[in-house]
Design a protein around this motif. Structure first.
Motif, mmCIF file in Angstrom:
data_model
loop_
_atom_site.group_PDB
_atom_site.id
_atom_site.type_symbol
_atom_site.label_atom_id
_atom_site.label_comp_id
_atom_site.label_asym_id
_atom_site.label_seq_id
_atom_site.Cartn_x
_atom_site.Cartn_y
_atom_site.Cartn_z
ATOM 1 N N TYR A 15 -12.381 -39.275 6.730
ATOM 2 C CA TYR A 15 -12.394 -37.812 6.679
ATOM 3 C C TYR A 15 -11.288 -37.256 7.567
ATOM 4 C CZ TYR A 15 -17.003 -38.348 4.540
ATOM 5 O OH TYR A 15 -18.031 -38.696 3.708
ATOM 6 N N ASN A 16 -10.741 -36.127 7.174
ATOM 7 C CA ASN A 16 -9.657 -35.498 7.926
ATOM 8 C C ASN A 16 -10.143 -34.970 9.270
ATOM 9 O OD1 ASN A 16 -7.411 -35.711 6.074
ATOM 10 N ND2 ASN A 16 -8.512 -34.263 4.759
ATOM 11 N N THR B 165 -7.350 -40.875 3.033
ATOM 12 C CA THR B 165 -8.260 -39.783 3.398
ATOM 13 C C THR B 165 -8.729 -39.045 2.150
ATOM 14 O OG1 THR B 165 -6.435 -38.214 3.673
ATOM 15 C CG2 THR B 165 -7.099 -39.477 5.611
ATOM 16 N N ASN B 166 -9.776 -38.252 2.304
ATOM 17 C CA ASN B 166 -10.219 -37.383 1.217
ATOM 18 C C ASN B 166 -10.068 -35.927 1.655
ATOM 19 O OD1 ASN B 166 -12.309 -36.886 2.970
ATOM 20 N ND2 ASN B 166 -13.841 -38.020 1.797
ATOM 21 N N ASN B 167 -10.510 -35.027 0.840
ATOM 22 C CA ASN B 167 -10.327 -33.603 1.137
ATOM 23 C C ASN B 167 -11.378 -33.064 2.087
ATOM 24 O OD1 ASN B 167 -8.067 -33.427 -0.534
ATOM 25 N ND2 ASN B 167 -9.362 -33.148 -2.368
ATOM 26 N N LYS B 168 -12.316 -33.908 2.455
ATOM 27 C CA LYS B 168 -13.409 -33.463 3.308
ATOM 28 C C LYS B 168 -13.004 -33.585 4.769
ATOM 29 C CE LYS B 168 -18.452 -33.812 2.994
ATOM 30 N NZ LYS B 168 -19.566 -34.627 2.451
#
Length: 778
Positions: free
Chosen positions: A379-380, A202-205
């Motif tokens: 994405y989260n 995942t990323n921080n978005k």
């Protein structure tokens, strides 16, 4: 449904179970195996690595490659557009035989192509017996296992798979996935499911930063949404080959991944790109979930993207950012709407109407894990729209279940089988359990369905055969009574000059409407009639029977009597059994006794024939003419035991003219269920002489004879054996009155009646008529 051995292996361990055993078990549990084949890459096809790829000096469409095959570097001329240096490829070495045993068998030899020597061939997937995945060579990756240059490719089990095609019945939508079939095998072989932990990058978005949904709460479908960046996403070769095997390969990797996951876990999935969603000022991808004019749940962006469970829409262009959708719609609700609205469907309906996997979280976890493992970034967070519904339960009595099976199955084994199949089991008493039906098994409705689940897992061949125990305690029931009545009616009908006929339960809707007969409601009518002339369910037997008379008349018959015992339908398509009688033309055949000039039948003679069949009845004036077949001046209701059981009438002259049949045609339709299997009780017949008396009375014309008859019956005088109306007379002197002559037959069971006894009875009759109806002697 197509499965492969290696794909099943991802869910359960079948490494020690032969494919032949698996096929036998699938047949045993009700998943019929239609075909089985093994893919085996030919000997001599090895894993190669393209060290150098250069253009052929004398051919623009050819490339000269230096290919490492482990033992040496071979020069191979290749014409594929997608070949390039740095690829792992399948190489057929010199001496390899491709398509062995086929008419186009090919043996690889050294050759010169436009003056350049070539030793071997870089292969496409189809050239080595694998399904087609592209128009060029097949590029390999480490999804097949450790890439060892020079290793025979038939030693890589993941691409040398075994394919099994299963023929599923319509109620087994739960097995329209690899996971669903694995669940059946896991139960039968008593092996556990593998623990598969999703691996997600995942990323921080968060999803809320790129995606929003406008959701109409009246929608019945469930949804879960995830967002992903697929800029670096690429499916591996094993997944591509598998999805090509089941003929679901798509144009893009992300669409292929959606098809792969749906086939793998059974959850309906869709993918939407940013370019086709509504873009607001804040640059959010915005979808709208709402109902269309026909009540179907739809997903829209700039355009209609999909109708849930009906079609998945088409994506013309994909962006780097996409939305993944998992959805579920109750198949029974969906199928009913499609039927009612005559909605056009696509391939996705095959799965949704049989019941897709309702565990949307399982589907979402499966696809985001696949995407993440193959280069995508997730994405989260997620967007969930779930309508919670109660699961159905069935109380199962173990004694009843064993009675149905014909063998004692321990309660512990019953619970174990059901639990393994995804059911929840709660012990109520020592002999009773409550079974909660999983949502993916919408076809389970009662204890018989539960029993079938137990039997198919145990194996029908393991149920001990036992002789049938026949106890003839009381074999008289409604069915046997109806059969007795039907056979009696058939016999008596034939004796009275009627021939039995059988016609379709369908008829012509336009004719029913023309002659003012009721018709079945449009929403419950036939969707695909066999012919246009039989385009609806019949609501009367008369139309079919009169057509039969018309056909017989055209053949030259002048005396036609037909009957049919058959089903008719009301407007709600509920079934009713009727008996239809029709008689047309001369009442008997030409013979010496009638001097070859038989008379035509009339209403009373026709009614007498019906009475000879069903027993005595009364005729009552028909107050309402319900259709155009009925002659308004020769019609009556048939009354038996004070109940209206049908009608009898002359067919209207306009109708007989329409069908070109005799104008002297009569019809009766009787409710079969109103007829009884009456037991004939023998009574003593008096040996003494009977006496006859006529009684002429003056009564108002408005007074029905049925009222007079009712009063006479209420006298309950044993000596009155019979009375009949024999004459009706009226003239100007009588005005609004008329003279009715009733003949009485009087007889005693004990002696010859004397005159004074007869007179006393007649006086009693007159007194009662005077008291009850205010009528008397003429």
């Amino acid at each position: 449904m197509i499965i492969t051995r290696q794909w099943i292996q991802e869910y359960i361990d079948i490494s020690k179970i032969s494919t032949e055993t698996i096929c036998n078990v699938l047949n045993s549990v009700g998943l019929e195996v239609d075909s089985h084949k093994r893919i085996l890459i030919p000997n001599g096809v090895v894993l190669g690595y393209v060290e150098v790829c250069e253009k052929h000096p004398d051919a623009d469409k050819l490339n000269v490659c230096q290919v490492n095959i482990g033992s040496k570097i071979e020069q191979i001329v290749c014409g594929a557009k997608n070949v390039k240096a740095g690829q792992f490829v399948a190489v057929s070495t010199v001496g390899t035989v491709l398509y062995e045993g086929q008419s186009n068998q090919l043996k690889i030899k050294k050759a010169k192509l436009r003056g350049v020597e070539s030793s071997g061939m870089i292969c496409s997937s189809t050239e080595i017996g694998l399904p087609k995945i592209n128009d060029g060579i097949m590029e390999l990756d480490d999804s097949i296992g450790e890439l060892i240059i020079g290793k025979e490719l038939n030693e890589y089990s993941l691409i040398n798979d075994e394919i099994i095609e299963i023929e599923l019945t319509a109620n087994r939508g739960d097995c329209l996935s690899i996971y669903g079939v694995a669940r059946e095998l896991c139960t039968y072989f008593d092996v556990p499911f593998k623990n598969i932990d999703p691996i997600v990058e995942t990323n921080n978005k968060g999803i809320g930063q790129v995606f929003d949904v406008n959701y109409d709460t009246s929608c019945e479908s469930n949804f879960i949404y995830k967002a992903a960046n697929i800029e670096n996403f690429k499916l591996n070769i094993v997944q591509i080959l598998r999805i090509a095997t089941v003929e679901q390969l798509k144009e893009t990797d992300i669409e292929t991944a959606v098809a792969y996951t749906t086939h793998s876990c059974g959850v309906l999935l869709n993918v939407y790109s940013k370019d086709i969603a509504n873009s607001e000022e804040n640059n959010l991808i915005t979808l709208s979930i709402e109902k269309d004019k026909d009540g179907f749940d739809t997903v829209s962006g700039k355009i209609l993207l999909s109708t849930v469970g009906i079609d998945a829409g088409k994506i013309d262009k994909l962006s780097d950012e996409v939305i993944i959708e998992a959805s579920y719609t109750n198949p029974e609700i969906l199928a009913q709407k499609v039927f009612d609205k005559k909605r056009k469907i696509s391939d996705v309906y095959y799965r949704s109407s049989r019941g897709s996997e309702p565990n949307l979280e399982f589907g979402i976890d499966t696809i985001i894990s696949l995407l993440s493992k193959n280069g995508a970034t997730i994405y989260n967070g997620s967007k969930n729209f779930i309508n919670e519904s109660d699961e159905n339960t069935i109380n199962v009595n173990n004694s009843k279940l064993n009675e149905i099976i014909g063998q004692d199955i321990p309660p512990s084994q019953v619970s174990k089988i059901l639990t393994s199949l995804g059911f929840s089991v709660k012990q109520n008493t020592q002999n009773t359990i409550t079974v909660t039906i999983p949502k993916f098994r919408h076809d389970i409705k009662n204890i018989a369905d539960i029993t079938e689940e137990i039997v198919r897992i145990i194996g029908i061949d393991k149920i001990e055969s036992k002789p049938l125990q026949i106890e003839e305690l009381n074999n008289i029931n409604d069915s046997s009574n109806n059969l007795i009545i039907k056979n009696n009616i058939r016999t008596k009908s034939v004796v009275n000059g009627f021939f039995e006929t059988t016609t379709y339960v369908f008829t012509n809707k336009e004719q029913l409407k023309h002659y003012k007969f009721p018709t079945v409601l449009v929403k419950k009518d036939i969707l695909n009639p066999i012919v246009n002339e039989l385009n609806t369910f019949r609501t009367t037997l008369s139309l079919n029977l009169i057509q039969a008379v018309s056909n017989n008349t055209k053949q030259g018959f002048k005396s036609i009597g037909l009957f049919e015992i058959g089903t008719v339908f009301d407007k709600n398509r509920d079934e009713h059994k009727k008996i239809g009688y029709i008689f047309s033309g001369e009442k008997e055949s030409q013979s010496v006794s009638n001097k070859a000039k038989p008379k035509d039948i009339d209403l009373f003679e026709f009614s007498q024939k019906i009475s000879n069949v069903i027993g005595e009845f009364e005729l009552e004036n028909m107050t309402k003419i319900s259709n155009k077949f009925i002659h308004p001046y020769q019609c009556a209701n048939i009354i038996k035991d004070n109940i209206n059981i049908g009608s009898v009438y002359k067919v209207h002259p306009t109708v007989t003219s329409d069908f070109d049949i005799s104008s002297e045609t009569f019809y009766a339709e009787i409710d079969f269920d109103m007829l009884k299997n009456e037991t004939i009780i023998a009574t003593n017949i008096s040996k003494f002489q009977s006496s006859k008396r006529d009684l002429s009375i003056i009564a108002p014309k408005s007074l029905k004879y049925s009222q007079i008859k009712k009063v006479l019956k209420s006298l309950d005088i044993q000596e009155i054996k019979q009375f009949n109306l024999v004459d009706i007379y009226s003239d100007e002197k009588l005005g609004d009155n008329e003279s009715l002559t009733i003949k009485f037959i009087l007889q005693s069971n004990e002696k010859t009646m004397e005159e004074n006894e007869i007179n006393k009875i007649m006086e009693t009759i007159l007194e009662r008529l005077e008291k009850e109806l205010k009528i008397g002697l003429r």
